[in-house]
Structure formats: structure tokens, C-alpha cells
Scaffold this active site. Structure first.
Site, PDB file in Angstrom:
ATOM      1  N   GLU A 127     -61.159  18.235 -43.788  1.00 57.52           N
ATOM      2  CA  GLU A 127     -60.661  19.237 -42.834  1.00 57.52           C
ATOM      3  C   GLU A 127     -61.800  19.862 -42.025  1.00 57.52           C
ATOM      4  O   GLU A 127     -61.631  20.925 -41.421  1.00 57.52           O
ATOM      5  CB  GLU A 127     -59.873  20.346 -43.559  1.00 57.52           C
ATOM      6  N   HIS A 159     -59.177  27.072 -46.774  1.00 56.76           N
ATOM      7  CA  HIS A 159     -57.859  26.426 -46.709  1.00 56.76           C
ATOM      8  C   HIS A 159     -57.436  26.131 -48.139  1.00 56.76           C
ATOM      9  O   HIS A 159     -58.216  25.587 -48.923  1.00 56.76           O
ATOM     10  CB  HIS A 159     -57.942  25.126 -45.887  1.00 56.76           C
ATOM     11  N   HIS A 216     -47.798  22.323 -45.994  1.00 59.42           N
ATOM     12  CA  HIS A 216     -49.119  21.866 -46.432  1.00 59.42           C
ATOM     13  C   HIS A 216     -49.918  22.989 -47.096  1.00 59.42           C
ATOM     14  O   HIS A 216     -50.252  22.892 -48.272  1.00 59.42           O
ATOM     15  CB  HIS A 216     -49.875  21.266 -45.234  1.00 59.42           C
TER      16      HIS A 216
HETATM   17  P1  13P Z   1     -60.712  17.490 -48.929  1.00 57.71           P
HETATM   18  O1  13P Z   1     -60.863  17.038 -50.367  1.00 57.71           O
HETATM   19  O2  13P Z   1     -61.166  16.450 -47.955  1.00 57.71           O
HETATM   20  O3  13P Z   1     -61.380  18.841 -48.723  1.00 57.71           O
HETATM   21  O4  13P Z   1     -59.154  17.664 -48.618  1.00 57.71           O
HETATM   22  C1  13P Z   1     -58.337  18.540 -49.312  1.00 57.71           C
HETATM   23  C2  13P Z   1     -57.220  19.075 -48.499  1.00 57.71           C
HETATM   24  O5  13P Z   1     -56.609  20.055 -48.891  1.00 57.71           O
HETATM   25  C3  13P Z   1     -56.861  18.438 -47.206  1.00 57.71           C
HETATM   26  O6  13P Z   1     -55.984  19.227 -46.472  1.00 57.71           O
HETATM   27 ZN    ZN Z   2     -54.871  20.724 -47.681  1.00 61.95          ZN
END
Ligand code: 13P
Ligand code: ZN
Length: 269
Positions: free
Chosen positions: A119, A142, A214
């Protein structure tokens, strides 16, 4: 191998805060497997010795041009790395990156060549937006909170400010400590540039943005503040869901009570 955190107490403190929050995300059940990611702008804690470090990766494209990020440094969770591992070993599960002069690529400078989160386009777009508008915010997070994500599976909650008003009205703290409310981004492919662009559109009005079906994103002065806003919203969601599971629709604070709070705390909305 020597870590760049050695003899750099300010940088070590900021990374320790990210590790602490990573532990909270796991304990809350918001961080299945590698779910979620965090980035912090560490440029102010970077000295001439770090600036002189050679890259330990090639130049990696960001996927978009971010003019305000030239020569800035970030600590980022690694892609596919677990939050619970980031909590214990932050420098093995995260990386320090430097944005190149071209503003379209970055290189990894420490401690290990851990590839940053998928991300990254969304995170770096948020930092670019924040710097561009002169904000002092340094952190972006996030994560996948069960209660808040569940609420995005209900179309009426996705209308502008419906969730903001509902969650604000569950407990006074939510309005006081998440005063700009909750923006909504309709479903987009994870890690896409479209998701990154839609997220920064929402930042003009909100500090916290839901990604439909999400997760949630928040920005703040530091990683603790960004986490606290999501935690507070999740508390409100829990109160709503608990009331519903007891068989009634919660009343929510009245408009007059909300107005009183706005005046008393000098809130922006
Ligand atoms: P990453 O492991 O690449 O950080 O991805 C996790 C995620 O929540 C993608 O939205
Ligand atoms: Zn995610």
C-alpha cells in the site's frame, strides 16, 4: 550488523512507537496475517550520516510522481510482514526508505532490504498531500478493524457522513477525538493507484478514511494519534453493535447534545 537506530534516540523512539502500535493492532484482532500497514515520515530524525548511506536496493518505482517527497525518509512496514512480528522486531519487518530526486522512485537504505508495504502508493500519496498543504502530520496507518469494515457492507452507511454522524453520536469522546469524522472510499483494488488517489481526495475533509469492504486509513501527528482515532471510532462501532445485539437500535446523542459538545470543545464541524 549495526542498526541505524543505535545512538539515535529520537529515531529509535519513533520506531518503537510503531512497534507498540503494531502490537495493539494484533491484540485487537485487526491484523490477520500481514493485514494492515504503517508509515512514518522520519525525515526530521535523519542526520547527515544516514543521508550519506548508500542504498541497499536498486531504485524501485512508486507508481506515481510525488513532488513534495523529494529526499524525504520514511520507516515503513514490509509487504507480507506480520504486525505481530513488526511489534517484536521492527527493523527486521520494516525498512527505512529514501525518495529519490526524480520523485517517482525510492531506494531502501536500512536496516535490511525489506520491500515496503504494497500500500506504499496510498501511504506516500497521503504524506505527499500532507506536506503539500503544510501539515505537521507525520504518520499514516491502515488496518482492518472487524466492526468498522462490517459496517461498510451496508450501502446506506456509505452515503456521505452517515457513519460519521452515527459513530459520533454513540459516545462524546468520538466526536471530540475524531473531530473531522470519517470519509468513505468506494471499493478499489488493494494497493492500486486508484485507491491511493481516492484516499487523498477524502483527506481534504477527513483524517480517517474507510476503504469499503477492506479497512480503514488514518493520518495524524504521530502513529499513536492516528491509532487512537481508529480505536475511538471502533469503540463507537462496538457500542452500536452491542446495542443492536441486545435487540434495540441505540438512541444516539441528540442534536442538541451534539451541538453543545461542538461548542464546548471548539470542534471544527
Ligand atoms: P502489505 O503486507 O503489503 O502491507 O499488505 C497488507 C494490506 O493490508 C493490504 O491492504
Ligand atoms: Zn489492507
Amino acid at each position: 550488523m549495526k542498526s541505524i537506530l543505535e545512538n539515535r534516540p529520537e529515531l529509535a523512539r519513533q520506531v518503537a512507537d510503531v512497534a507498540e502500535v503494531a502490537g495493539y493492532l494484533w491484540q485487537k484482532g485487526w491484523a490477520e496475517r500481514n493485514g494492515g500497514n504503517m508509515t512514518i515520515n522520519i525525515t526530521d530524525a535523519v542526520d547527515a550520516e544516514i543521508r550519506a548511506l548508500p542504498a541497499i536496493s536498486g531504485r524501485i518505482p512508486i507508481g506515481k510522481e510525488l513532488p513534495h517527497l523529494k529526499d524525504r525518509y520514511f520507516f515503513c512496514k514490509g509487504t507480507n510482514k506480520r504486525m505481530r512480528d513488526l511489534a517484536r522486531w521492527p527493523m527486521d519487518n520494516g525498512a527505512v526508505i529514501r525518495i529519490c530526486d526524480d520523485c517517482v522512485s525510492y531506494e531502501i537504505v536500512a536496516d535490511h532490504p525489506v520491500k515496503p508495504t504494497s500500500e506504499l502508493p496510498a501511504h506516500l500519496s497521503m504524506h505527499n498531500y500532507l506536506i503539500g498543504k503544510g501539515s505537521s502530520y507525520k504518520a499514516a496507518i491502515h488496518t482492518h478493524p472487524i466492526d468498522l469494515v462490517a459496517m461498510t457492507h451496508h450501502a446506506p452507511f456509505l452515503e456521505k457522513d452517515v457513519l460519521t454522524r452515527l459513530l459520533w453520536s454513540m459516545i462524546p469522546e468520538t466526536r471530540a477525538f475524531c473531530p473531522r469524522g470519517l470519509g468513505i472510499v468506494r471499493y478499489q483494488l488493494p494497493s492500486s493507484i486508484e485507491l491511493a488517489d481516492a484516499t487523498i481526495d477524502q483527506l481534504e475533509e477527513y483524517d480517517v478514511v474507510m476503504w469499503e469492504k477492506h479497512g480503514v486509513c488514518a493520518v495524524g501527528e504521530d502513529i499513536m494519534e492516528a491509532f487512537d482515532m481508529i480505536d475511538t471510532l471502533s469503540k463507537s462501532a462496538q457500542i452500536y453493535l452491542t446495542a443492536r445485539s441486545m435487540g434495540f437500535v441505540p438512541e444516539g446523542m441528540s442534536d442538541a447534545q451534539m451541538e453543545e459538545l461542538k461548542v464546548a470543545f471548539n470542534l471544527p464541524k
